[in-house]
Design an enzyme around this catalytic site. Structure first.
Site, short mmCIF file in Angstrom:
data_model
loop_
_atom_site.label_atom_id
_atom_site.label_comp_id
_atom_site.label_asym_id
_atom_site.label_seq_id
_atom_site.Cartn_x
_atom_site.Cartn_y
_atom_site.Cartn_z
N CYS A 1 0.82 -1.21 0.00
CA CYS A 1 0.00 0.00 0.00
C CYS A 1 0.86 1.27 0.00
CB CYS A 1 -0.88 0.04 1.23
SG CYS A 1 -1.87 -1.43 1.42
N TRP B 1 -3.04 -2.53 -1.67
CA TRP B 1 -2.65 -3.86 -2.15
C TRP B 1 -3.35 -4.82 -1.21
CZ3 TRP B 1 0.24 -8.18 -0.49
CH2 TRP B 1 0.74 -9.01 -1.50
N ASN C 1 -1.18 1.53 5.92
CA ASN C 1 -0.28 0.55 5.30
C ASN C 1 0.23 -0.36 6.40
OD1 ASN C 1 1.68 -0.85 3.92
ND2 ASN C 1 3.09 0.88 3.71
N GLY C 2 0.09 -1.66 6.21
CA GLY C 2 0.54 -2.61 7.24
C GLY C 2 -0.56 -3.60 7.52
N GLU D 1 19.46 -14.50 -10.79
CA GLU D 1 18.96 -13.13 -10.95
C GLU D 1 18.37 -12.92 -12.35
OE1 GLU D 1 18.10 -10.92 -9.15
OE2 GLU D 1 18.07 -9.09 -10.30
N GLU E 1 9.57 -12.32 -13.48
CA GLU E 1 8.70 -11.35 -12.80
C GLU E 1 8.08 -10.33 -13.76
OE1 GLU E 1 10.42 -8.88 -9.67
OE2 GLU E 1 12.34 -8.83 -10.70
N HIS F 1 21.30 -34.05 -12.72
CA HIS F 1 20.70 -34.77 -11.59
C HIS F 1 19.18 -34.66 -11.60
CE1 HIS F 1 24.61 -35.66 -9.98
NE2 HIS F 1 24.96 -34.38 -10.14
N LYS G 1 6.69 -3.30 -4.83
CA LYS G 1 8.10 -2.90 -4.76
C LYS G 1 8.70 -3.20 -3.39
CE LYS G 1 11.87 -0.92 -6.23
NZ LYS G 1 12.72 -1.77 -7.10
O1 M6R Z 1 13.74 -3.98 -1.04
P1 M6R Z 1 14.40 -5.32 -0.98
O2 M6R Z 1 15.73 -5.34 -1.62
O3 M6R Z 1 14.44 -5.87 0.43
O4 M6R Z 1 13.44 -6.27 -1.80
C1 M6R Z 1 13.68 -7.65 -1.87
C2 M6R Z 1 12.85 -8.29 -2.96
O5 M6R Z 1 11.48 -8.12 -2.69
C3 M6R Z 1 13.17 -7.71 -4.34
O6 M6R Z 1 14.51 -7.85 -4.66
C4 M6R Z 1 12.32 -8.42 -5.41
O7 M6R Z 1 12.72 -9.74 -5.54
C5 M6R Z 1 12.42 -7.66 -6.72
N1 M6R Z 1 11.12 -7.56 -7.31
C6 M6R Z 1 13.30 -8.30 -7.72
O8 M6R Z 1 13.35 -7.58 -8.91
#
Ligand code: M6R
Length: 610
Positions: free
Chosen positions: A2, A75, A101-102, A482, A489, A505, A605
């Site tokens: 949120c 959210w 938010n929370g 990565e 995503e 394996h 995010k």
């Molecule tokens: O803000 P943070 O680095 O703690 O976030 C961690 C993950 O949520 C973040 O890296 C997520 O995997 C991204 N969407 C990857 O692109």
């Protein structure tokens, strides 16, 4: 997750609120709403779906005329995305409206308590319990009602609260959820993060957990729950407004990919004084380092992938046993933590709930906690014993790019810093790494300059596949993880990342004619071994895109259909260099599929719930 915005000043509030919500869209949401103080009451508009729906409903904010208001992007957690579950929520007496938010963990108890007192609830949310509790406790003193309400809440919250009693003053509180107060000239703001109001101010206050902020156009006062005044020094951020805007790029993600050379410069160059690494005030005494038994690096998502690169670098060069953990797993596996362990937590946002919980657990077990964080003043930055900022600037796209590469670079700095202090590395190797880190921004720039067209073309060749495989060994395995995360995503293509040596394996049974395999073979040390694994998938019909260092094109060209050639630095630098190419590939695949690149479905995010 949120997003919260709040404004009080002389201007019409609604357009400013909508503008702020636009800047918070990247956090992820499925409905939005605003509440504005008008004519002695509170007017509210809420809409399910995209923010544009709210913009239309309010005629771009013109329909609400008041000069103070709060806004929210939701959210969904408790209750489906719907108009009625959207925030703001208003108390049944119409005295209070709030955004949250929370998560309020004991909201069912509060609801039951209030229902027994005759309150009725309209939504399924945990948030409505808070606004009704405010109504219940209000006996003429707003601050007192807020303090009493907070005393009953369990969970995490950032709240923006409007009342019908104050025509130009609103309230804000936080606990374990992000919230900043922006200080303007004759106007003040709250927001879930700074980029949302950068257009209006660069001056901020960070309220502490439990503070009650009373915000009018000309004054911000902070009180604790006993009603005593508390002071927090305002600070200035040097992020420019453009950094929170697309600046001509179609998406924030593409802009942020291209910002990496500059971001890496900011991360790295000011940290060197000749060949010594400046520690940003972090001091590891000889005794501490002498007694240090283990380093844990703890993070989520891409930050976890950066941690894996860091582990290889630190373990190899500092000779300190280093374990990497997913934050959501760390504390539940009872790691052996004490004063002779260092826990490094990594987070771009500094607000990831799992990482915060892991950090607190490590601290509770006497482990020193060093945070590698991008967002200044975030919860992790504030609570860790030491902080190394990655200095990437604001990152808006949900998929991290410059956030990740600057984390990797910062881990290298940390490794060099420890190696220098413990003399675990030869002078020649140490100086080679320093020289290469200084050259890293230019190397990433070259990747961006030289590969866009080829990667765009490759993306068009591959965007129709529904599954892909990413393979690599050592640091290239971390890179593969990565690369796969980036692709899945934002493009929704399933991407399985595998340690190349593990394929045989089990996973190799999935390889068939035409299966796309992205092979990360940027490391020299394991190049031959990875090449063998590539031959294994090729002989089963895979279509291979391989990433290699310059000089390896010919050897790889004999196996792979496509070779991406990258500037040749030490193996340790390659995850940063190659990440830029994998990010571009993922971006162009998602663009070819017309995906919502900056705001992929179901993602947020900053993941502020566990
Ligand atoms: O803000 P943070 O680095 O703690 O976030 C961690 C993950 O949520 C973040 O890296 C997520 O995997 C991204 N969407 C990857 O692109």
């Amino acid at each position: 997750m949120c997003g919260i915005i709040g404004y009080t000043g002389k201007r019409q509030a609604a357009p400013i609120l909508l503008d702020g919500l636009k800047m918070l869209e990247y956090r992820g949401y499925d409905s939005s709403g605003i509440a504005v103080s008008e004519n002695g009451g509170i007017s509210m508009t809420k809409a399910k779906g995209r923010l544009d729906n709210l913009v239309k409903l309010t005629d771009g904010g013109k329909s609400a005329r008041g000069t103070m208001g709060i806004g929210h992007t939701r959210w969904a957690t408790h209750g489906e995305p719907s108009d009625v579950n959207s925030h703001p929520h208003i108390g049944e007496k119409g005295n209070f409206a709030l955004v949250h938010n929370g998560i309020i963990e004991n909201y069912l108890d509060i609801r039951a308590f209030l229902c027994a007192k005759g309150f009725t609830f309209r939504s399924q949310t945990d948030t409505e319990a808070v606004v009704q509790l405010l109504e219940y406790y209000y006996k003429g003193d707003v601050k007192e009602a807020i303090a009493k309400t907070l005393n009953k809440l369990r969970g995490s919250y950032a709240l923006g609260i409007l009342t019908r009693f104050d025509p130009d003053t609103f309230y804000a509180v936080r606990k374990d959820s992000p919230l900043v107060i922006g200080l303007g000239d004759g106007e003040n703001f709250i927001a879930s993060d700074m980029p949302a109001v950068l257009k209006y101010t660069h001056d901020f206050i960070l309220p502490e957990d439990g503070d009650i902020a009373v915000i009018s156009p000309t004054k911000v006062e902070l009180f604790n729950r006993n009603g005593e005044t508390v002071e927090h020094k305002p600070f200035k951020v040097d992020w420019d407004v453009e950094s929170a805007e697309k600046g001509g790029f179609p998406h924030f993600m593409l802009k942020e990919i291209h910002e990496q050379p500059k971001a890496l410069e900011q991360t790295l160059l000011p940290r060197f004084d000749g060949y010594s690494v400046k520690s940003d005030g972090i001091e590891f005494s000889k005794e501490y380092l002498g007694a240090l038994k283990k380093i844990f690096i703890v993070a989520c998502g891409s930050s976890y992938h950066a941690a894996m690169v860091g582990k290889y670098f630190i373990e190899r060069n500092c000779r300190i046993s280093t374990e990497v953990d997913l934050a959501s797993e760390f504390r539940y596996r009872s790691p052996v933590l004490d004063e002779n362990t260092l826990t490094v937590v990594i987070s771009q946002s500094g607000e990831t709930a799992d990482t915060i919980a892991a950090m607190r657990d490590a601290k509770a077990h006497c482990s020193r906690v060093l945070a590698i964080v991008n967002v200044v003043g975030s919860t992790i930055a504030r609570e860790a014993d030491d902080v190394l900022y990655t200095r990437a600037g604001p990152e808006i796209a949900v998929a991290t790019t410059k956030g990740y590469t600057t984390q990797v670079a910062t881990l290298m700095l940390l490794g060099l810093f420890i190696a220098d202090a413990t003399k675990s590395m030869s002078k020649a190797l140490y100086e080679k790494y320093v020289d290469e880190l200084k050259a890293l921004p230019a190397a990433v720039q070259r990747v961006l300059d030289e590969n866009v067209e080829a990667l765009q073309k490759l993306a068009y060749d591959y965007f129709a596949f529904d599954k892909t495989f990413f393979i690599g060994r050592g640091m290239d395995y971390a890179l593969a993880l990565e690369g796969a995360l980036k692709l899945k995503e934002i493009s929704y293509i399933h991407a399985e990342s595998y340690a190349a040596g593990e394929l045989k394996h089990g996973t190799i049974s999935l390889i068939e004619k035409g299966s796309p395999v992205i092979a990360c073979a940027t490391g020299e040390e394991l190049f031959e071994k990875t090449l063998s694994n590539i031959k294994e998938v090729r002989s089963r019909g895979a279509s291979v895109i391989a990433l290699v260092k310059e000089g390896r094109e010919k050897t790889m060209g004999a196996e792979a259909q496509h070779v991406v050639s990258l500037p040749a630095l030490s193996d340790e630098m390659m995850p940063c260099v190659a990440a830029a190419a994998l990010q571009l590939f993922a971006y162009y695949v998602a663009a070819a599929k017309s995906c919502d690149i900056d705001k992929p479905r179901n993602l947020a995010k900053a993941v502020t719930v566990e």
